[in-house]
Motif scaffolding. Sequence first.
Motif, PDB file in Angstrom:
ATOM      1  N   VAL A 658       0.673  -1.314   0.168  1.00 55.43           N
ATOM      2  CA  VAL A 658       0.051  -0.040   0.044  1.00 55.43           C
ATOM      3  C   VAL A 658       1.048   1.312   0.006  1.00 55.43           C
ATOM      4  O   VAL A 658       0.225   2.245  -0.102  1.00 55.43           O
ATOM      5  CB  VAL A 658      -0.900   0.007   1.238  1.00 55.43           C
ATOM      6  CG1 VAL A 658      -1.911  -1.118   1.112  1.00 55.43           C
ATOM      7  CG2 VAL A 658      -0.100  -0.138   2.439  1.00 55.43           C
ATOM      8  N   LEU A 659       2.125   0.997   0.064  1.00 52.85           N
ATOM      9  CA  LEU A 659       3.064   2.233   0.164  1.00 52.85           C
ATOM     10  C   LEU A 659       4.449   1.697  -0.427  1.00 52.85           C
ATOM     11  O   LEU A 659       4.934   0.998   0.001  1.00 52.85           O
ATOM     12  CB  LEU A 659       3.144   2.922   1.594  1.00 52.85           C
ATOM     13  CG  LEU A 659       4.344   4.272   1.842  1.00 52.85           C
ATOM     14  CD1 LEU A 659       3.590   5.320   0.745  1.00 52.85           C
ATOM     15  CD2 LEU A 659       4.185   4.541   3.012  1.00 52.85           C
ATOM     16  N   ASN A 660       4.981   2.579  -1.135  1.00 53.26           N
ATOM     17  CA  ASN A 660       6.438   2.465  -1.600  1.00 53.26           C
ATOM     18  C   ASN A 660       6.807   3.871  -1.898  1.00 53.26           C
ATOM     19  O   ASN A 660       6.780   4.433  -2.935  1.00 53.26           O
ATOM     20  CB  ASN A 660       6.777   1.619  -2.790  1.00 53.26           C
ATOM     21  CG  ASN A 660       8.085   1.390  -3.235  1.00 53.26           C
ATOM     22  OD1 ASN A 660       8.841   2.052  -2.689  1.00 53.26           O
ATOM     23  ND2 ASN A 660       8.298   0.223  -3.936  1.00 53.26           N
ATOM     24  N   ALA A 667       2.824   1.768  -5.110  1.00 50.95           N
ATOM     25  CA  ALA A 667       2.299   0.331  -5.921  1.00 50.95           C
ATOM     26  C   ALA A 667       1.374  -0.271  -5.121  1.00 50.95           C
ATOM     27  O   ALA A 667       1.296  -0.444  -3.947  1.00 50.95           O
ATOM     28  CB  ALA A 667       3.856  -0.212  -5.942  1.00 50.95           C
ATOM     29  N   SER A 668       0.507  -0.978  -5.851  1.00 50.60           N
ATOM     30  CA  SER A 668      -0.423  -2.022  -5.185  1.00 50.60           C
ATOM     31  C   SER A 668      -0.175  -3.443  -5.651  1.00 50.60           C
ATOM     32  O   SER A 668      -0.919  -4.130  -6.202  1.00 50.60           O
ATOM     33  CB  SER A 668      -1.710  -1.364  -5.805  1.00 50.60           C
ATOM     34  OG  SER A 668      -1.860  -1.407  -7.310  1.00 50.60           O
ATOM     35  N   VAL A 669       1.029  -3.770  -5.459  1.00 53.42           N
ATOM     36  CA  VAL A 669       1.650  -5.197  -5.853  1.00 53.42           C
ATOM     37  C   VAL A 669       1.332  -6.130  -4.443  1.00 53.42           C
ATOM     38  O   VAL A 669       1.306  -5.853  -3.625  1.00 53.42           O
ATOM     39  CB  VAL A 669       2.961  -5.312  -6.104  1.00 53.42           C
ATOM     40  CG1 VAL A 669       3.313  -6.644  -6.485  1.00 53.42           C
ATOM     41  CG2 VAL A 669       3.576  -4.114  -7.297  1.00 53.42           C
ATOM     42  N   ALA A 686       5.094  -0.339   3.031  1.00 49.54           N
ATOM     43  CA  ALA A 686       3.818  -0.839   3.888  1.00 49.54           C
ATOM     44  C   ALA A 686       3.090  -1.622   3.210  1.00 49.54           C
ATOM     45  O   ALA A 686       2.707  -1.482   1.899  1.00 49.54           O
ATOM     46  CB  ALA A 686       3.018   0.388   4.498  1.00 49.54           C
ATOM     47  N   PHE A 687       2.615  -2.734   3.936  1.00 48.62           N
ATOM     48  CA  PHE A 687       1.922  -3.709   3.292  1.00 48.62           C
ATOM     49  C   PHE A 687       0.666  -3.966   4.241  1.00 48.62           C
ATOM     50  O   PHE A 687       0.832  -4.299   5.296  1.00 48.62           O
ATOM     51  CB  PHE A 687       2.768  -5.101   3.059  1.00 48.62           C
ATOM     52  CG  PHE A 687       3.787  -4.822   2.342  1.00 48.62           C
ATOM     53  CD1 PHE A 687       4.082  -5.286   1.103  1.00 48.62           C
ATOM     54  CD2 PHE A 687       5.178  -4.489   3.015  1.00 48.62           C
ATOM     55  CE1 PHE A 687       5.016  -5.184   0.281  1.00 48.62           C
ATOM     56  CE2 PHE A 687       6.192  -4.356   2.126  1.00 48.62           C
ATOM     57  CZ  PHE A 687       6.395  -4.589   0.788  1.00 48.62           C
TER      58      PHE A 687
END
Length: 691
Positions: A658-660, A667-669, A686-687
Amino acid sequence: MRLTGGTSSRLGASWDGRGTNFALFSANAEKVELCLFDAQGRRELERIELPERTEDVWHGYLNDVSPGQLYGYRVYGPYAPERGHRFNANKLLLDPYARRLAGRLVWSDAHFAYRTGSAREDLSFDRRDNARGMPKAVVVDESFNWGRREIRPNIPWEDTIIYEAHVKGLTQKREDVPPNLRGTYGGLSSPAMIEHLKNLGVTAIELLPIHGLIDDRRLVELKLANYWGYNTIAFFAPEARYAQDNPLDSFRTTVARLHDAGIEVMLDVVYNHTAEGNHMGPTLSFRGIDNASYYWLNKENPRYYDDFTGCGSSVNLTHPRVLQMVMDSLRYWVEVCHVDGFRFDLATTLARGPNGFDRGSGFLTAVRQDPVLATVKLVAEPWDLGMGGYQVGAFPSQWSEWNDRYRSAMRRYWSGEGSLIGDISSRMTASSDLFHHDNRATRAGINHITVHDGFTLADLFSYNEKHNEANGEENRDGSNDNHSNNCGVEGPTDDPKILALRRQLRKNQFACLMLAQGTPLLLAGDEVGNSQSGNNNAYCQDNEIGWVGWDNLGKDGEDFTGFIGHLTALRRQFGQIRCQRWLDGRRTDGSYGVLWLTPSAEEMKESDWKFPEGRFLSYVLGPMEQGQAPIFIVLNAAPEEIAFKLPKMTEYKNWQQVLNTTGEEPASVAFPSGADTKAPPRSVLAFAGSA
């Protein structure tokens, strides 16, 4: 009868619809004269001796005085500095309870109670009348139509995000604010400014001092000004320089419009000292009304002041009438102006007693029991310059405090210093080492990287040294300890690699601020890379240096408004960041508040915390309630990428990024639980866990 005794029950000038009651406290005065002036404040029309004295309050009622009347006081008593008394009836004095000021101070030697330049200086006596160059108090009608729509937002502490701003500096250069509103109270609530605040996701705007103030004589002579406003002379009067017409109504209109937009208004208030300075300062109000009551005087030699503030003197809140003035002022701003909270400058001074800082002081006790102040936010700057002045973590549970330990640790960490992961872990989880006691909640710490005092965020990563030459003090003023990093070049550069690194480090600071537990505070202008050209003490720069520069607004890669908006949305999404309960580790049932993990996703041991020059920190904040997702946060301050493993948890099959901070867009990987990946150099990731 035109003049009667009136009442001592309400200090100041109180209009009741028929006439005005005047009441002034002075324990050591021998006589008090009320002076009435014409509408321009140039001609003294008459002097009226206040006829009654009740419990050291001098008072009288005039049935023919109405709103708009200009007035001041002349107070008679001994001029005996060696005994702490500095009465001089030749000096017109401002009412400490003045609700509005007319005119500005015009500096001259007449404002000093002593003959300047005389052999014995302040022990001499000056007979010149200073009235012509003095601002005058104005009788006001406090009524105001708030309208049906105005409802105070009452934002819970856990949802609060503060935006610190200067009334003039915020909008003076905003081209989308109407020209007539720029630099004024009205500019704060202009549609463009409200939209900007909403886009950021902030919930409260904290204004640098707006109490009536004066510009120091030294600054005026240097063609500078007391721009920040920490030079108060009137604790009840909104500063007129930010208003187009009636300051009180202008300010209240702005408060109402910000409230309509769901934004709270907090005030930075300066009750620790006044604009009268040290024993060589002017006699403008308190000093001439009752010097021995209003100020801390040196016990051995009352000619001098106890200076805990670095401003020459300190207001003595151990005196019940002085404490009353401060409490009356606070309630006035809440009840009459609908202010939502206060940040107290050098708050340690307010809580001092005969033996130093006292958690049971009269001030802290009065605040604690006050039903009006129970409804607003209270924030302490928990230090002053006196002995034992540093009191971070020592204020009662009703208070929050500026957390300079967060600022210092985060500046050092992202400037490249290693071996800080233990300190960083505490700062990211509400600084429990400072605030987890006496039933305090995680909102106790106000986390910040930059504030008005010091470098802006852009300058923090552009300058290694302060550049305060414009202040006229040969660069001696301002802090030398900034924990900054110019990334290889001092000041502006065209080097794309350096510019990219500076942007990256700013994004990392924003990310940590919003992902950290505690209450975040943003400095106005940091979102658009505002620079003060390396000036870290712009208190006197009412010009391009001190105003927010909005040139980068809307520029790709330079305007971080949208990025901060994404961060504040994440903060709202993950309740465990905003939770007011303190975290614990692994519980007996297998649940957890926080898990600190090594790069291989194993729970950290004591030896892991002591990893030499360690710059990598990762942890999971567990769900606080049913259905809530955990959040996995990774901080990598190393100049190289570091391989790490996503936590392997049976109940969560995937981790959604949710955060890079290294990407232009978050990025939404999605990564499988337990997957290997890498943290880019100098990054925050952050994930969110998902089933």
